[in-house]
Design a protein around this motif. Structure first.
Motif, PDB file in Angstrom:
ATOM      1  N   PRO A   1       3.410  40.669 -21.871  1.00  0.00           N
ATOM      2  CA  PRO A   1       3.754  39.239 -21.816  1.00  0.00           C
ATOM      3  C   PRO A   1       2.478  38.384 -21.873  1.00  0.00           C
ATOM      4  CG  PRO A   1       4.087  40.256 -19.674  1.00  0.00           C
ATOM      5  CD  PRO A   1       3.692  41.342 -20.615  1.00  0.00           C
ATOM      6  N   LYS A   2       2.433  37.434 -22.813  1.00  0.00           N
ATOM      7  CA  LYS A   2       1.275  36.554 -22.982  1.00  0.00           C
ATOM      8  C   LYS A   2       1.747  35.148 -23.327  1.00  0.00           C
ATOM      9  CE  LYS A   2      -2.531  39.480 -24.240  1.00  0.00           C
ATOM     10  NZ  LYS A   2      -3.734  39.463 -25.018  1.00  0.00           N
ATOM     11  N   LEU A   3       0.798  34.211 -23.296  1.00  0.00           N
ATOM     12  CA  LEU A   3       1.043  32.844 -23.722  1.00  0.00           C
ATOM     13  C   LEU A   3       0.255  32.594 -25.000  1.00  0.00           C
ATOM     14  CD1 LEU A   3       0.826  30.706 -20.457  1.00  0.00           C
ATOM     15  CD2 LEU A   3       2.842  31.151 -21.822  1.00  0.00           C
ATOM     16  N   CYS A   4       0.875  31.993 -25.969  1.00  0.00           N
ATOM     17  CA  CYS A   4       0.217  31.658 -27.233  1.00  0.00           C
ATOM     18  C   CYS A   4      -0.867  30.618 -26.958  1.00  0.00           C
ATOM     19  CB  CYS A   4       1.236  31.122 -28.232  1.00  0.00           C
ATOM     20  SG  CYS A   4       0.530  30.649 -29.816  1.00  0.00           S
ATOM     21  N   GLU A   5      -2.073  30.819 -27.507  1.00  0.00           N
ATOM     22  CA  GLU A   5      -3.172  29.893 -27.279  1.00  0.00           C
ATOM     23  C   GLU A   5      -2.987  28.577 -28.022  1.00  0.00           C
ATOM     24  OE1 GLU A   5      -6.996  31.659 -28.012  1.00  0.00           O
ATOM     25  OE2 GLU A   5      -6.603  33.330 -26.668  1.00  0.00           O
ATOM     26  N   PHE A   6      -2.141  28.534 -29.037  1.00  0.00           N
ATOM     27  CA  PHE A   6      -1.934  27.303 -29.797  1.00  0.00           C
ATOM     28  C   PHE A   6      -0.734  26.516 -29.266  1.00  0.00           C
ATOM     29  CE2 PHE A   6      -0.142  24.927 -33.400  1.00  0.00           C
ATOM     30  CZ  PHE A   6      -1.224  24.109 -33.666  1.00  0.00           C
ATOM     31  N   CYS A   7       0.440  27.133 -29.275  1.00  0.00           N
ATOM     32  CA  CYS A   7       1.660  26.407 -28.870  1.00  0.00           C
ATOM     33  C   CYS A   7       1.994  26.594 -27.390  1.00  0.00           C
ATOM     34  CB  CYS A   7       2.844  26.823 -29.735  1.00  0.00           C
ATOM     35  SG  CYS A   7       3.368  28.538 -29.498  1.00  0.00           S
ATOM     36  N   GLU A   8       1.304  27.507 -26.714  1.00  0.00           N
ATOM     37  CA  GLU A   8       1.456  27.776 -25.281  1.00  0.00           C
ATOM     38  C   GLU A   8       2.863  28.232 -24.895  1.00  0.00           C
ATOM     39  OE1 GLU A   8      -0.009  24.400 -23.138  1.00  0.00           O
ATOM     40  OE2 GLU A   8      -2.049  24.688 -23.854  1.00  0.00           O
TER      41      GLU A   8
ATOM     42  N   ARG B   1      -3.559  36.970 -29.583  1.00  0.00           N
ATOM     43  CA  ARG B   1      -3.803  35.661 -28.979  1.00  0.00           C
ATOM     44  C   ARG B   1      -2.735  34.646 -29.336  1.00  0.00           C
ATOM     45  NH1 ARG B   1      -9.288  34.199 -31.354  1.00  0.00           N
ATOM     46  NH2 ARG B   1      -8.835  32.226 -30.338  1.00  0.00           N
ATOM     47  N   PHE B   2      -2.008  34.892 -30.439  1.00  0.00           N
ATOM     48  CA  PHE B   2      -1.043  33.925 -30.932  1.00  0.00           C
ATOM     49  C   PHE B   2       0.322  34.581 -31.103  1.00  0.00           C
ATOM     50  CE2 PHE B   2      -5.258  32.864 -32.619  1.00  0.00           C
ATOM     51  CZ  PHE B   2      -5.453  31.638 -32.029  1.00  0.00           C
ATOM     52  N   CYS B   3       1.358  33.757 -31.028  1.00  0.00           N
ATOM     53  CA  CYS B   3       2.719  34.293 -31.132  1.00  0.00           C
ATOM     54  C   CYS B   3       3.118  34.556 -32.576  1.00  0.00           C
ATOM     55  CB  CYS B   3       3.710  33.352 -30.468  1.00  0.00           C
ATOM     56  SG  CYS B   3       3.815  31.712 -31.224  1.00  0.00           S
ATOM     57  N   SER B   4       2.482  33.865 -33.535  1.00  0.00           N
ATOM     58  CA  SER B   4       2.838  34.044 -34.944  1.00  0.00           C
ATOM     59  C   SER B   4       1.639  33.762 -35.832  1.00  0.00           C
ATOM     60  CB  SER B   4       3.978  33.100 -35.320  1.00  0.00           C
ATOM     61  OG  SER B   4       3.546  31.757 -35.216  1.00  0.00           O
ATOM     62  N   LYS B   5       1.805  34.090 -37.117  1.00  0.00           N
ATOM     63  CA  LYS B   5       0.747  33.834 -38.085  1.00  0.00           C
ATOM     64  C   LYS B   5       0.559  32.327 -38.252  1.00  0.00           C
ATOM     65  CE  LYS B   5      -0.791  35.106 -42.673  1.00  0.00           C
ATOM     66  NZ  LYS B   5      -0.530  35.825 -43.899  1.00  0.00           N
TER      67      LYS B   5
ATOM     68  N   GLU C   1      -3.035  30.361 -37.928  1.00  0.00           N
ATOM     69  CA  GLU C   1      -3.621  29.530 -38.980  1.00  0.00           C
ATOM     70  C   GLU C   1      -3.871  28.107 -38.499  1.00  0.00           C
ATOM     71  OE1 GLU C   1      -0.871  29.909 -42.203  1.00  0.00           O
ATOM     72  OE2 GLU C   1      -1.592  31.917 -42.739  1.00  0.00           O
ATOM     73  N   LYS C   2      -2.930  27.551 -37.762  1.00  0.00           N
ATOM     74  CA  LYS C   2      -3.087  26.186 -37.238  1.00  0.00           C
ATOM     75  C   LYS C   2      -4.270  26.108 -36.271  1.00  0.00           C
ATOM     76  CE  LYS C   2       0.115  23.561 -38.977  1.00  0.00           C
ATOM     77  NZ  LYS C   2      -0.208  22.337 -39.701  1.00  0.00           N
ATOM     78  N   SER C   3      -4.453  27.136 -35.463  1.00  0.00           N
ATOM     79  CA  SER C   3      -5.574  27.167 -34.533  1.00  0.00           C
ATOM     80  C   SER C   3      -6.898  27.211 -35.288  1.00  0.00           C
ATOM     81  CB  SER C   3      -5.461  28.371 -33.601  1.00  0.00           C
ATOM     82  OG  SER C   3      -6.571  28.447 -32.750  1.00  0.00           O
TER      83      SER C   3
ATOM     84  N   LYS D   1      -7.452  26.059 -38.315  1.00  0.00           N
ATOM     85  CA  LYS D   1      -7.663  24.745 -38.926  1.00  0.00           C
ATOM     86  C   LYS D   1      -8.149  23.735 -37.897  1.00  0.00           C
ATOM     87  CE  LYS D   1      -4.386  25.238 -42.723  1.00  0.00           C
ATOM     88  NZ  LYS D   1      -3.128  24.784 -43.316  1.00  0.00           N
ATOM     89  N   ARG D   2      -7.583  23.799 -36.685  1.00  0.00           N
ATOM     90  CA  ARG D   2      -8.006  22.892 -35.625  1.00  0.00           C
ATOM     91  C   ARG D   2      -9.474  23.131 -35.257  1.00  0.00           C
ATOM     92  NH1 ARG D   2      -4.875  22.873 -30.059  1.00  0.00           N
ATOM     93  NH2 ARG D   2      -3.286  21.753 -31.225  1.00  0.00           N
ATOM     94  N   GLN D   3      -9.876  24.404 -35.184  1.00  0.00           N
ATOM     95  CA  GLN D   3     -11.269  24.729 -34.859  1.00  0.00           C
ATOM     96  C   GLN D   3     -12.219  24.192 -35.936  1.00  0.00           C
ATOM     97  OE1 GLN D   3     -12.504  26.043 -32.087  1.00  0.00           O
ATOM     98  NE2 GLN D   3     -10.454  26.187 -31.202  1.00  0.00           N
ATOM     99  N   LYS D   4     -11.834  24.327 -37.219  1.00  0.00           N
ATOM    100  CA  LYS D   4     -12.665  23.820 -38.308  1.00  0.00           C
ATOM    101  C   LYS D   4     -12.761  22.290 -38.242  1.00  0.00           C
ATOM    102  CE  LYS D   4     -11.822  27.571 -41.571  1.00  0.00           C
ATOM    103  NZ  LYS D   4     -11.163  27.954 -42.832  1.00  0.00           N
ATOM    104  N   GLN D   5     -11.633  21.635 -37.919  1.00  0.00           N
ATOM    105  CA  GLN D   5     -11.616  20.178 -37.830  1.00  0.00           C
ATOM    106  C   GLN D   5     -12.513  19.702 -36.683  1.00  0.00           C
ATOM    107  OE1 GLN D   5      -7.757  18.532 -37.044  1.00  0.00           O
ATOM    108  NE2 GLN D   5      -8.369  16.451 -37.544  1.00  0.00           N
ATOM    109  N   LEU D   6     -12.448  20.375 -35.539  1.00  0.00           N
ATOM    110  CA  LEU D   6     -13.299  20.005 -34.406  1.00  0.00           C
ATOM    111  C   LEU D   6     -14.767  20.201 -34.736  1.00  0.00           C
ATOM    112  CD1 LEU D   6     -11.249  21.445 -31.393  1.00  0.00           C
ATOM    113  CD2 LEU D   6     -11.548  19.043 -32.015  1.00  0.00           C
ATOM    114  N   ALA D   7     -15.091  21.276 -35.434  1.00  0.00           N
ATOM    115  CA  ALA D   7     -16.477  21.521 -35.825  1.00  0.00           C
ATOM    116  C   ALA D   7     -16.968  20.431 -36.777  1.00  0.00           C
ATOM    117  CB  ALA D   7     -16.601  22.895 -36.469  1.00  0.00           C
ATOM    118  N   LYS D   8     -16.104  20.006 -37.707  1.00  0.00           N
ATOM    119  CA  LYS D   8     -16.468  18.958 -38.660  1.00  0.00           C
ATOM    120  C   LYS D   8     -16.692  17.628 -37.938  1.00  0.00           C
ATOM    121  CE  LYS D   8     -14.618  18.922 -42.839  1.00  0.00           C
ATOM    122  NZ  LYS D   8     -13.647  18.732 -43.934  1.00  0.00           N
ATOM    123  N   GLU D   9     -15.837  17.315 -36.952  1.00  0.00           N
ATOM    124  CA  GLU D   9     -15.991  16.086 -36.180  1.00  0.00           C
ATOM    125  C   GLU D   9     -17.288  16.097 -35.375  1.00  0.00           C
ATOM    126  OE1 GLU D   9     -12.500  15.654 -33.778  1.00  0.00           O
ATOM    127  OE2 GLU D   9     -11.224  15.145 -35.493  1.00  0.00           O
ATOM    128  N   MET D  10     -17.614  17.236 -34.779  1.00  0.00           N
ATOM    129  CA  MET D  10     -18.869  17.350 -34.022  1.00  0.00           C
ATOM    130  C   MET D  10     -20.063  17.146 -34.942  1.00  0.00           C
ATOM    131  SD  MET D  10     -18.395  17.647 -30.815  1.00  0.00           S
ATOM    132  CE  MET D  10     -19.976  18.251 -30.272  1.00  0.00           C
TER     133      MET D  10
END
Length: 189
Positions: free
Chosen positions: A9-16, A27-31, A35-37, A39-48
């Motif tokens: 039993p785990k919690l998804c790191e993206f949708c929780e 780490r995630f419940c689905s593909k 993928e969304k996680s 993309k979010r990491q790339k977006q945060l890196a670009k903003e930084m």
């Protein structure tokens, strides 16, 4: 080689949302969440990275601004961190002298703005030790004594005591107030 019968039993790191993982490293419940996680990491890196480049540009701009005696309104916004409207309001109220060299070419003296925003030292009130009220027999007035001595209405005296937060002591139907605190207030008026 067979399939694993693990159900972790785990919690998804993206949708929780809770899910049952077949691997310990899942780490995630689905593909989709994976993928969304990413993309979010790339977006945060670009903003930084964008913030970092903006900061580097601002540093060089501020260094350039600090060498000139007269600066534009937008440069004053960058240098002092106050809004454009505030600077225009200060110019209009003549608190900051400004020179208008044409349309959108208003220049202000950097020295005048610096003097306006210099730190003013406030006296430290914590160093002052408040006097303890002395409610002994000869050191107190009653409300009626104060009103007759200083020719003030008893209601006015009561409001003055409340407004100045003067400590009082009620004994029976009389309210006693320290003489030294009342004398300080009425000597000042």
């Amino acid at each position: 080689m067979g399939f694993s019968n693990l159900r972790i039993p785990k919690l998804c790191e993206f949708c929780e949302k809770p899910f049952e993982a077949k691997k310990v490293t899942a780490r995630f419940c689905s593909k989709y969440c994976s993928e969304k996680s990413g993309k979010r990491q790339k977006q945060l890196a670009k903003e930084m990275e964008a913030r970092q480049t903006l900061l580097e540009k601002s540093v060089s701009k501020i260094a350039d601004i600090q060498t000139r005696p007269y600066i534009s309104v937008s440069e004053a916004v960058t240098l002092f961190g106050i809004s454009r409207d505030t600077i225009h309001r200060l110019i209009k109220s003549k608190k900051i002298p400004a020179i208008n060299l044409g349309e959108r070419l208003t220049r202000v003296s950097k020295i005048d703005i610096e003097q306006m925003f210099t730190a003013v030292e406030m006296p430290d009130k914590s160093k002052e030790i408040p006097e303890k009220p002395n409610f002994e027999v000869g050191n107190c007035y009653t409300i009626s004594e104060i009103s007759s001595k200083f020719h003030a209405d008893p209601g006015t005296v009561t409001n003055l005591i409340k407004r100045n937060k003067i400590p009082t002591k009620k004994v029976g139907s009389f309210v006693y107030v320290p003489k030294n605190l009342i004398d300080k207030i009425f000597d000042g008026k």
